[in-house]
Design a protein around this motif. Structure first.
Motif, PDB file in Angstrom:
ATOM      1  N   MET A   1       0.860  -1.178   0.000  1.00 50.69           N
ATOM      2  CA  MET A   1       0.000   0.000   0.000  1.00 50.69           C
ATOM      3  C   MET A   1       0.899   1.231   0.000  1.00 50.69           C
ATOM      4  N   ASN A   2       0.795   2.038  -1.022  1.00 45.91           N
ATOM      5  CA  ASN A   2       1.593   3.263  -1.124  1.00 45.91           C
ATOM      6  C   ASN A   2       0.745   4.397  -1.672  1.00 45.91           C
ATOM      7  N   ILE A   3       1.206   5.605  -1.389  1.00 48.26           N
ATOM      8  CA  ILE A   3       0.642   6.804  -2.010  1.00 48.26           C
ATOM      9  C   ILE A   3       1.797   7.556  -2.663  1.00 48.26           C
ATOM     10  N   ASP A   4       1.465   8.429  -3.571  1.00 47.34           N
ATOM     11  CA  ASP A   4       2.480   9.293  -4.167  1.00 47.34           C
ATOM     12  C   ASP A   4       2.661  10.491  -3.247  1.00 47.34           C
ATOM     13  N   ILE A   5       3.804  10.542  -2.592  1.00 47.89           N
ATOM     14  CA  ILE A   5       4.104  11.672  -1.715  1.00 47.89           C
ATOM     15  C   ILE A   5       4.717  12.756  -2.593  1.00 47.89           C
ATOM     16  N   PRO A   6       4.026  13.889  -2.683  1.00 45.16           N
ATOM     17  CA  PRO A   6       4.524  14.937  -3.570  1.00 45.16           C
ATOM     18  C   PRO A   6       5.825  15.565  -3.075  1.00 45.16           C
ATOM     19  N   GLY A   7       6.673  15.944  -4.008  1.00 40.90           N
ATOM     20  CA  GLY A   7       7.898  16.661  -3.668  1.00 40.90           C
ATOM     21  C   GLY A   7       8.984  15.751  -3.124  1.00 40.90           C
ATOM     22  N   LYS A   8       9.927  16.393  -2.472  1.00 37.33           N
ATOM     23  CA  LYS A   8      11.026  15.668  -1.847  1.00 37.33           C
ATOM     24  C   LYS A   8      11.026  15.989  -0.354  1.00 37.33           C
ATOM     25  N   PRO A   9      11.714  15.196   0.450  1.00 34.09           N
ATOM     26  CA  PRO A   9      11.666  15.397   1.899  1.00 34.09           C
ATOM     27  C   PRO A   9      12.008  16.826   2.339  1.00 34.09           C
ATOM     28  N   GLU A  10      12.938  17.444   1.655  1.00 31.14           N
ATOM     29  CA  GLU A  10      13.369  18.788   2.022  1.00 31.14           C
ATOM     30  C   GLU A  10      12.260  19.829   1.840  1.00 31.14           C
ATOM     31  N   ASP A  11      11.220  19.485   1.078  1.00 27.87           N
ATOM     32  CA  ASP A  11      10.092  20.407   0.874  1.00 27.87           C
ATOM     33  C   ASP A  11       9.202  20.506   2.109  1.00 27.87           C
ATOM     34  N   TYR A  12       9.383  19.604   3.065  1.00 25.64           N
ATOM     35  CA  TYR A  12       8.473  19.507   4.201  1.00 25.64           C
ATOM     36  C   TYR A  12       8.979  20.219   5.455  1.00 25.64           C
ATOM     37  N   PHE A  13      10.073  20.974   5.322  1.00 27.27           N
ATOM     38  CA  PHE A  13      10.561  21.747   6.458  1.00 27.27           C
ATOM     39  C   PHE A  13      11.469  22.864   5.973  1.00 27.27           C
ATOM     40  N   THR A  14      11.704  23.812   6.875  1.00 21.81           N
ATOM     41  CA  THR A  14      12.714  24.837   6.642  1.00 21.81           C
ATOM     42  C   THR A  14      13.731  24.748   7.770  1.00 21.81           C
ATOM     43  N   GLU A  15      14.936  25.099   7.435  1.00 20.93           N
ATOM     44  CA  GLU A  15      16.032  25.053   8.406  1.00 20.93           C
ATOM     45  C   GLU A  15      16.519  26.472   8.650  1.00 20.93           C
ATOM     46  N   ARG A  16      16.732  26.799   9.899  1.00 26.21           N
ATOM     47  CA  ARG A  16      17.240  28.124  10.282  1.00 26.21           C
ATOM     48  C   ARG A  16      18.312  27.956  11.348  1.00 26.21           C
ATOM     49  N   GLU A  17      19.072  29.001  11.506  1.00 32.41           N
ATOM     50  CA  GLU A  17      20.019  29.034  12.621  1.00 32.41           C
ATOM     51  C   GLU A  17      19.516  30.055  13.625  1.00 32.41           C
ATOM     52  N   ASP A  18      19.531  29.656  14.891  1.00 31.37           N
ATOM     53  CA  ASP A  18      19.109  30.602  15.920  1.00 31.37           C
ATOM     54  C   ASP A  18      20.267  31.528  16.267  1.00 31.37           C
ATOM     55  N   SER A  53      -8.159  -1.299   6.719  1.00 29.89           N
ATOM     56  CA  SER A  53      -7.728   0.097   6.829  1.00 29.89           C
ATOM     57  C   SER A  53      -6.640   0.277   7.884  1.00 29.89           C
ATOM     58  N   HIS A  54      -6.633  -0.565   8.901  1.00 32.41           N
ATOM     59  CA  HIS A  54      -5.605  -0.471   9.943  1.00 32.41           C
ATOM     60  C   HIS A  54      -4.229  -0.835   9.372  1.00 32.41           C
ATOM     61  N   GLN A  55      -4.209  -1.876   8.587  1.00 31.73           N
ATOM     62  CA  GLN A  55      -2.963  -2.270   7.940  1.00 31.73           C
ATOM     63  C   GLN A  55      -2.522  -1.195   6.946  1.00 31.73           C
ATOM     64  N   ALA A  56      -3.475  -0.638   6.227  1.00 34.93           N
ATOM     65  CA  ALA A  56      -3.155   0.430   5.275  1.00 34.93           C
ATOM     66  C   ALA A  56      -2.542   1.624   5.999  1.00 34.93           C
ATOM     67  N   ASN A  57      -3.085   1.982   7.162  1.00 32.87           N
ATOM     68  CA  ASN A  57      -2.512   3.068   7.954  1.00 32.87           C
ATOM     69  C   ASN A  57      -1.068   2.773   8.326  1.00 32.87           C
ATOM     70  N   LEU A  58      -0.808   1.550   8.766  1.00 33.98           N
ATOM     71  CA  LEU A  58       0.560   1.178   9.140  1.00 33.98           C
ATOM     72  C   LEU A  58       1.496   1.251   7.939  1.00 33.98           C
ATOM     73  N   ASN A  61       2.223   4.837   7.198  1.00 35.58           N
ATOM     74  CA  ASN A  61       3.173   5.363   8.188  1.00 35.58           C
ATOM     75  C   ASN A  61       4.600   4.938   7.844  1.00 35.58           C
ATOM     76  N   ASP A  62       4.760   3.651   7.506  1.00 37.07           N
ATOM     77  CA  ASP A  62       6.086   3.147   7.137  1.00 37.07           C
ATOM     78  C   ASP A  62       6.627   3.871   5.906  1.00 37.07           C
ATOM     79  N   GLN A  63       5.751   4.091   4.938  1.00 34.60           N
ATOM     80  CA  GLN A  63       6.181   4.788   3.721  1.00 34.60           C
ATOM     81  C   GLN A  63       6.644   6.210   4.042  1.00 34.60           C
ATOM     82  N   PHE A  64       5.902   6.902   4.892  1.00 34.30           N
ATOM     83  CA  PHE A  64       6.277   8.272   5.245  1.00 34.30           C
ATOM     84  C   PHE A  64       7.577   8.274   6.046  1.00 34.30           C
ATOM     85  N   ASP A  65       7.739   7.316   6.956  1.00 32.83           N
ATOM     86  CA  ASP A  65       8.991   7.201   7.707  1.00 32.83           C
ATOM     87  C   ASP A  65      10.176   7.019   6.759  1.00 32.83           C
ATOM     88  N   GLU A  66      10.010   6.143   5.793  1.00 35.91           N
ATOM     89  CA  GLU A  66      11.075   5.898   4.823  1.00 35.91           C
ATOM     90  C   GLU A  66      11.358   7.153   3.993  1.00 35.91           C
TER      91      GLU A  66
END
Length: 135
Positions: A1-18, A53-58, A61-66
């Motif tokens: 079970m997979n979905i197409d996760i748009p973009g690349k991992p770096e698109d999901y956050f911004t990095e700053r220096e304090d 659906s429970h297995q699909a959720n898991l 989750n695994d796909q997003f972790d990867e």
């Protein structure tokens, strides 16, 4: 079970220096909200096909972790925190809609019950009238 996760991992956050030079991370809420919407559509497809659906959720989750596995740990933490907030918000929305539908069903059920009682009274009166007038 997979979905197409748009973009690349770096698109999901911004990095700053304090101010002391340490890196801080902030999740991209809009991207994560869109991903949650895609995920929910996939879960609805799973439910419609009567799959687990429970297995699909898991699996999702695994796909997003990867997908995020190459990111720094603190970036993943920031992303997961916001992701969970968005999942909770989506869940609350679904629960609200479910409660609204259930309330409508209760009202319809009560109305149908009253109509059934009214029809029963009319039928009883009609039968009584027929019996009285035939005697």
């Amino acid at each position: 079970m997979n979905i197409d996760i748009p973009g690349k991992p770096e698109d999901y956050f911004t990095e700053r220096e304090d101010e002391i030079g340490e890196k801080t991370y902030k999740a991209n809420r809009e991207r994560l909200r869109a991903l949650v919407a895609i995920r929910n559509l996939k879960i609805q497809e799973v439910l419609a096909s009567k799959e687990n659906s429970h297995q699909a959720n898991l699996d999702l989750n695994d796909q997003f972790d990867e997908f995020l596995s190459s990111l720094p740990a603190l970036a993943r933490v920031a992303i997961y925190d916001t992701y969970v907030e968005e999942l909770n918000a989506a869940t609350a929305t679904i629960i609200d809609e479910t409660n609204r539908i259930n309330a409508e069903c209760v009202v319809t059920e009560e109305r149908n019950h009253l109509m059934g009682q009214a029809i029963a009274v009319v039928v009883i009166i009609f039968i009584a009238a027929v019996i009285i007038f035939t005697l």
